[in-house]
Design a protein around this motif. Structure first.
Motif, mmCIF file in Angstrom:
data_model
loop_
_atom_site.group_PDB
_atom_site.id
_atom_site.type_symbol
_atom_site.label_atom_id
_atom_site.label_comp_id
_atom_site.label_asym_id
_atom_site.label_seq_id
_atom_site.Cartn_x
_atom_site.Cartn_y
_atom_site.Cartn_z
ATOM 1 N N GLU A 39 10.852 -8.185 0.871
ATOM 2 C CA GLU A 39 10.735 -8.944 2.115
ATOM 3 C C GLU A 39 9.781 -10.129 2.000
ATOM 4 O OE1 GLU A 39 9.752 -5.567 2.107
ATOM 5 O OE2 GLU A 39 11.751 -4.825 2.532
ATOM 6 N N TYR A 40 8.927 -10.120 0.973
ATOM 7 C CA TYR A 40 7.917 -11.170 0.789
ATOM 8 C C TYR A 40 8.029 -11.731 -0.628
ATOM 9 C CZ TYR A 40 6.035 -8.990 4.951
ATOM 10 O OH TYR A 40 5.876 -8.480 6.202
ATOM 11 N N PRO A 41 8.986 -12.641 -0.846
ATOM 12 C CA PRO A 41 9.156 -13.184 -2.194
ATOM 13 C C PRO A 41 7.920 -13.971 -2.646
ATOM 14 C CG PRO A 41 10.522 -14.370 -0.613
ATOM 15 C CD PRO A 41 9.909 -13.219 0.110
ATOM 16 N N ASN A 42 7.643 -13.866 -3.926
ATOM 17 C CA ASN A 42 6.506 -14.566 -4.553
ATOM 18 C C ASN A 42 5.153 -14.097 -4.027
ATOM 19 O OD1 ASN A 42 8.270 -16.185 -6.116
ATOM 20 N ND2 ASN A 42 8.581 -17.500 -4.337
ATOM 21 N N CYS A 43 5.109 -12.903 -3.461
ATOM 22 C CA CYS A 43 3.848 -12.317 -3.000
ATOM 23 C C CYS A 43 3.587 -11.034 -3.773
ATOM 24 C CB CYS A 43 3.899 -12.009 -1.508
ATOM 25 S SG CYS A 43 3.968 -13.469 -0.475
ATOM 26 N N TYR A 44 2.364 -10.829 -4.137
ATOM 27 C CA TYR A 44 1.951 -9.621 -4.836
ATOM 28 C C TYR A 44 0.889 -8.941 -3.980
ATOM 29 C CZ TYR A 44 4.313 -11.706 -8.804
ATOM 30 O OH TYR A 44 5.252 -12.252 -9.628
ATOM 31 N N PHE A 45 0.899 -7.627 -3.972
ATOM 32 C CA PHE A 45 -0.008 -6.880 -3.115
ATOM 33 C C PHE A 45 -0.890 -5.969 -3.947
ATOM 34 C CE2 PHE A 45 3.499 -8.174 -0.544
ATOM 35 C CZ PHE A 45 2.922 -8.517 0.661
ATOM 36 N N ALA A 46 -2.148 -5.926 -3.626
ATOM 37 C CA ALA A 46 -3.105 -5.059 -4.289
ATOM 38 C C ALA A 46 -3.872 -4.298 -3.206
ATOM 39 C CB ALA A 46 -4.058 -5.871 -5.150
ATOM 40 N N TYR A 47 -3.745 -2.999 -3.230
ATOM 41 C CA TYR A 47 -4.431 -2.139 -2.263
ATOM 42 C C TYR A 47 -5.450 -1.283 -3.012
ATOM 43 C CZ TYR A 47 -0.395 -3.436 0.541
ATOM 44 O OH TYR A 47 0.578 -4.138 1.194
ATOM 45 N N ALA A 48 -6.696 -1.685 -2.955
ATOM 46 C CA ALA A 48 -7.769 -0.951 -3.616
ATOM 47 C C ALA A 48 -8.527 -0.171 -2.549
ATOM 48 C CB ALA A 48 -8.694 -1.916 -4.346
ATOM 49 N N TYR A 49 -8.505 1.131 -2.651
ATOM 50 C CA TYR A 49 -9.088 1.997 -1.628
ATOM 51 C C TYR A 49 -10.319 2.721 -2.156
ATOM 52 C CZ TYR A 49 -4.456 1.589 0.509
ATOM 53 O OH TYR A 49 -3.303 1.126 1.067
ATOM 54 N N GLY A 50 -11.050 3.281 -1.244
ATOM 55 C CA GLY A 50 -12.089 4.245 -1.565
ATOM 56 C C GLY A 50 -13.356 3.672 -2.161
ATOM 57 N N ASP A 51 -14.103 4.554 -2.808
ATOM 58 C CA ASP A 51 -15.409 4.211 -3.362
ATOM 59 C C ASP A 51 -15.331 3.135 -4.433
ATOM 60 O OD1 ASP A 51 -16.648 6.109 -1.771
ATOM 61 O OD2 ASP A 51 -16.423 7.684 -3.269
ATOM 62 N N ASN A 52 -14.231 3.090 -5.161
ATOM 63 C CA ASN A 52 -14.102 2.150 -6.268
ATOM 64 C C ASN A 52 -13.303 0.913 -5.898
ATOM 65 O OD1 ASN A 52 -15.501 3.812 -8.146
ATOM 66 N ND2 ASN A 52 -13.708 5.114 -8.247
ATOM 67 N N GLY A 53 -13.234 0.583 -4.633
ATOM 68 C CA GLY A 53 -12.426 -0.542 -4.181
ATOM 69 C C GLY A 53 -12.793 -1.861 -4.826
ATOM 70 N N ALA A 54 -14.078 -2.156 -4.959
ATOM 71 C CA ALA A 54 -14.496 -3.417 -5.576
ATOM 72 C C ALA A 54 -14.124 -3.436 -7.050
ATOM 73 C CB ALA A 54 -15.996 -3.618 -5.396
ATOM 74 N N PHE A 55 -14.340 -2.334 -7.744
ATOM 75 C CA PHE A 55 -13.979 -2.252 -9.158
ATOM 76 C C PHE A 55 -12.471 -2.401 -9.339
ATOM 77 C CE2 PHE A 55 -12.359 0.450 -12.577
ATOM 78 C CZ PHE A 55 -12.899 -0.211 -13.667
ATOM 79 N N TYR A 56 -11.712 -1.645 -8.553
ATOM 80 C CA TYR A 56 -10.257 -1.712 -8.690
ATOM 81 C C TYR A 56 -9.704 -3.073 -8.290
ATOM 82 C CZ TYR A 56 -9.521 3.173 -9.898
ATOM 83 O OH TYR A 56 -9.487 4.363 -10.546
ATOM 84 N N SER A 57 -10.371 -3.770 -7.412
ATOM 85 C CA SER A 57 -9.923 -5.116 -7.051
ATOM 86 C C SER A 57 -9.926 -6.017 -8.282
ATOM 87 C CB SER A 57 -10.811 -5.712 -5.968
ATOM 88 O OG SER A 57 -10.646 -5.011 -4.765
ATOM 89 N N MET A 58 -10.933 -5.895 -9.113
ATOM 90 C CA MET A 58 -10.993 -6.684 -10.344
ATOM 91 C C MET A 58 -9.922 -6.238 -11.339
ATOM 92 S SD MET A 58 -13.123 -9.049 -9.960
ATOM 93 C CE MET A 58 -13.059 -9.637 -11.622
#
Length: 91
Positions: A39-58
């Motif tokens: 439904e969202y061409p050329n879009c990528y999604f990253a869902y980083a949850y929990g205690d390690n959200g900042a780490f997983y974002s990287m």
């Protein structure tokens, strides 16, 4: 918190202009989710949850970089919504 502050410092009256709330979420295996939606061409999604959200974002940012620049990411399959469900409970 405001009541405690006002109690500790009675000569300083602090009143908040607004309140902020947040939700704390997680996934079944503790890993974040990365993906694309038709439904969202050329879009990528990253869902980083929990205690390690900042780490997983990287980590997810590097996966997305490879995915976009090279057309694939060797590590992205670890974070796809279609990854196998692994039970952490032993029988």
């Amino acid at each position: 918190m405001i009541a405690e502050f006002n109690q500790r410092f009675p000569t300083i009256n602090v009143q908040p202009e607004f309140y902020l709330g947040a939700y704390y979420a997680g996934t079944h295996d503790g890993l974040p989710i990365i993906g694309v939606y038709d439904e969202y061409p050329n879009c990528y999604f990253a869902y980083a949850y929990g205690d390690n959200g900042a780490f997983y974002s990287m980590v997810l940012a590097k996966c997305l970089r490879d995915w976009i620049a090279a057309g694939q990411s060797d590590n992205a399959q670890l974070y796809l919504p279609e990854r196998p469900l692994v039970s952490t409970l032993s029988s």
